[in-house]
Motif scaffolding. Structure first.
Motif, PDB file in Angstrom:
ATOM      1  N   ARG A 323       8.249  -2.066  -3.330  1.00 17.41           N
ATOM      2  CA  ARG A 323       8.966  -1.070  -2.547  1.00 17.41           C
ATOM      3  C   ARG A 323      10.288  -0.720  -3.236  1.00 17.41           C
ATOM      4  O   ARG A 323      10.750  -1.424  -4.125  1.00 17.41           O
ATOM      5  N   GLN A 359       2.533   0.797  10.173  1.00 17.14           N
ATOM      6  CA  GLN A 359       1.849   0.774   8.878  1.00 17.14           C
ATOM      7  C   GLN A 359       1.313  -0.608   8.522  1.00 17.14           C
ATOM      8  O   GLN A 359       0.174  -0.758   8.062  1.00 17.14           O
ATOM      9  N   GLY A 497       1.481  -1.142   1.401  1.00 19.65           N
ATOM     10  CA  GLY A 497       2.298  -0.132   2.065  1.00 19.65           C
ATOM     11  C   GLY A 497       3.101   0.660   1.051  1.00 19.65           C
ATOM     12  O   GLY A 497       3.259   1.885   1.171  1.00 19.65           O
ATOM     13  N   ASP A 521       8.626   2.958   5.044  1.00 17.81           N
ATOM     14  CA  ASP A 521       7.292   3.530   5.221  1.00 17.81           C
ATOM     15  C   ASP A 521       7.362   4.993   5.657  1.00 17.81           C
ATOM     16  O   ASP A 521       6.424   5.517   6.244  1.00 17.81           O
TER      17      ASP A 521
END
Length: 597
Positions: A323, A359, A497, A521
């Motif tokens: 991420r 998510q 994700g 997300d």
């Protein structure tokens, strides 16, 4: 093998590098390109560009693979020059992390190009020499262009050698993978990095007048935020951080035993440790902001560029799950929620704030193929559904009729999925440890297929030495970086994700949608009011299509909010913001009265 396959797929394998001036961290600037060097591995031809020639890419973008180290820099330069961003990218920085994340120290400089090149014995300039060259480029306008081009070409030659050695390294580690699969994953992640450049260059339109008003009264706001936080969690004493009170705060959350400590035995308050806990505990997340805010000298979360838009580095692949890892000090969505009111679309434009609904639950359900969890997700309220399956509420219970039980099962479900223990859960819910054990057991029993699946992944991880997404993002398990089994349980959910959001970003950019920000997300879209309706529909479609790619054809739902003026928060945060503004304006008014008397 991979190199030969690439030569067949592309007319040119172009290693390239830009030199540019930019201060995004302190001034929110876009890059100012100075020169570029391109080298085709296939033909050996080299092109040097500066001035007007920078606006021309010397190789066909549709038939060439563009190779660099950290594609964000090169793609940003192409973006500001008005060049069409090429479709095919190979980012040696990302591939380096996929090969060595967890196998080498994560200390500062671990992922620099010189470090990666030295790993393969590639001769490069010294780090001191590189720093000097960069300093000359950034601060000395009289530095000869010939010298800058020579330096740039050396980086290109080093990157070419690194690229070739890296391909060999990938083949050694993953001889069970076909070259086409490896190439597809590399192209996906490389293009994702280039997409980050487009988002950074877009920036976030803000209310500059409001920003100045708040920034000029920052000391007043800082005092207010400390007092508000202390009213709930007394960690500060006379405006200063108290380690003794912080320890009591951590103990109240049931985290004292697992909180990292310094060699002297004190609780560690490094940004990394606080950030890690902030992902699971809202109380820590709030403290994370307050600490950063209190230690700063100006308004946190906003670095406004010359164009009046806020921007900072998004740092895609910045954390283990892949991420983004934006700085709290520099990114509005990592700052205190009330300050998001400063965000404001440009005239005759709107923001669309779109994010995935639950998510993590959707990913856990569809990848594990747990039918009960899938049904829970489809029902729309996972937590009341779980409470029903556990017999904690009647079959006709709703969020409104059984708010307390739903909240208990929400906290317990998320805690269990994140691998937290019964002691922490008992402390958070203020229940007995026996009751916490029962809650965790109920949830694991209800979703036994999921927990069986994730436990199997963890076991295979220890057997083969790494864990990976379907698209090749990896975390290695070695003695270098001590891994908590809970991290491994969370990895497939969080990492997929991250992959989902990357697919969504690429879909949106392909459809010429202006993305202003990435938020865990979700995404912040900026669009003209005249195209609002069609943009809303397209955003939802692009994001849902991305979820289908990751979830084997299943959909992770998307919800959105349209913002036509200043960003608004949930009522509690909005009330806080209004109080802050009221306080600023009252004091300012009092000062004005005093100055006229």
């Amino acid at each position: 093998m991979i190199l030969e396959k690439l030569k067949k797929e592309f007319d040119h394998l172009v290693v390239f590098d830009f030199e540019f001036r930019q201060d995004i961290r302190n001034k929110g600037e876009k890059p100012d390109p100075i020169c570029a060097v391109y080298k085709d591995i296939i033909t050996g031809k080299t092109f040097k560009a500066y001035g007007l020639s920078l606006k021309v890419i010397p190789f066909d973008p549709k038939k060439s693979l563009f190779i660099c180290y950290n594609a964000v820099a090169e793609a940003s330069c192409l973006k500001v020059l008005g060049c069409k961003i090429p479709e095919y990218w190979w980012d040696c920085f990302v591939e380096n992390k996929k090969l060595y994340q967890g196998r080498v120290s994560d200390a500062k400089g671990s992922w620099a190009m010189l470090t990666a090149a030295n790993r393969y014995g590639i001769e490069t300039m010294t780090e001191d020499r590189k720093k000097w060259e960069i300093e000359q480029i950034l601060t000395n306008p009289e530095h000869p262009i010939e010298s800058i081009l020579e330096y740039c070409e050396k980086d290109v030659i080093a990157t070419e050698k690194l690229f070739i050695e890296q391909l060999k390294d990938i083949e050694r580690h993953f001889d069970n993978k076909g070259p086409l699969e490896i190439i597809q994953h590399g192209l996906f992640h490389g293009r994702s990095m280039a997409a980050m450049a487009e988002i950074e260059c877009n920036g976030m339109p803000i209310d500059n007048k409001l920003y100045d008003e708040i920034n000029n009264n920052f000391p007043l706001i800082k005092e207010k935020i400390i007092n508000d936080f202390n009213a709930k969690y007394p960690v500060y004493e006379n405006g200063k951080f108290s380690m003794k009170k912080f320890k009591a705060f951590i103990d109240s959350l049931g985290l004292l035993q697992q909180w990292p400590r310094t060699p002297s035995g004190a609780l560690s308050i490094t940004e990394k440790n606080i950030y890690n806990f902030a992902q699971s505990y809202p109380e820590i997340n709030e403290f994370y902001f307050v600490k950063e805010f209190v230690e700063s000298q100006k308004l946190k979360g906003f670095v406004v560029g010359p164009d009046g838009r806020a921007r900072t580095s998004l740092n895609m692949f910045g954390i283990k799950t892949g991420r983004t890892n934006q700085s709290t000090a520099l990114y509005p969505f990592n700052a205190a929620k009330p300050m998001r009111n400063i965000l404001c679309p440009a005239p005759n434009h709107a923001y669309i704030y779109a994010d995935y609904v639950s998510q993590e639950i959707a990913i856990a359900a569809y990848l594990s193929k747990d039918e009960k969890l899938i049904n829970a997700y489809k029902e729309g309220d996972v937590y009341i559904y779980t409470a029903k399956l556990a017999g904690a509420v009647p079959a006709d219970a709703t969020k409104k009729t059984h708010k307390k039980e739903r909240n208990e099962y929400k906290i317990a479900t998320l805690a269990t999925f994140y691998g937290q223990g019964h002691k922490s859960l008992a402390a958070r819910l203020m229940i007995s440890e026996a009751k916490a054990i029962e809650l965790i057991a109920n949830i694991k029993n209800i979703y036994s297929t999921y927990f069986g699946w994730v436990n199997g992944l963890v076991s295979r991880t220890f057997a083969r030495g790494y864990i990976s997404t379907k698209y090749g993002w990896k975390l290695w398990i070695t003695n270098v970086d001590k891994i908590n089994p809970r991290t491994l349980s969370n990895f497939p959910i969080q990492a997929h994700g991250s992959e989902m959001l990357r697919f969504a970003i690429l879909n949106l950019i392909k459809n010429k949608i202006e993305i202003s920000a990435s938020i865990h997300d979700g995404l912040l879209i900026h669009c003209p009011l005249s195209k609002l309706r069609e943009t809303k529909e397209l955003v939802v479609k692009c994001m849902e299509d991305a979820s289908k790619t990751v979830l084997n054809g299943n959909v992770c739902n998307v919800e959105y909010e349209v913002i036509k003026s200043n960003f608004k928060q949930e009522q509690e945060e909005q009330d806080k913001f209004e109080r802050i503004l009221s306080m600023i304006r009252t004091v300012r008014s009092d000062r004005t009265v005093c100055s006229t008397n």
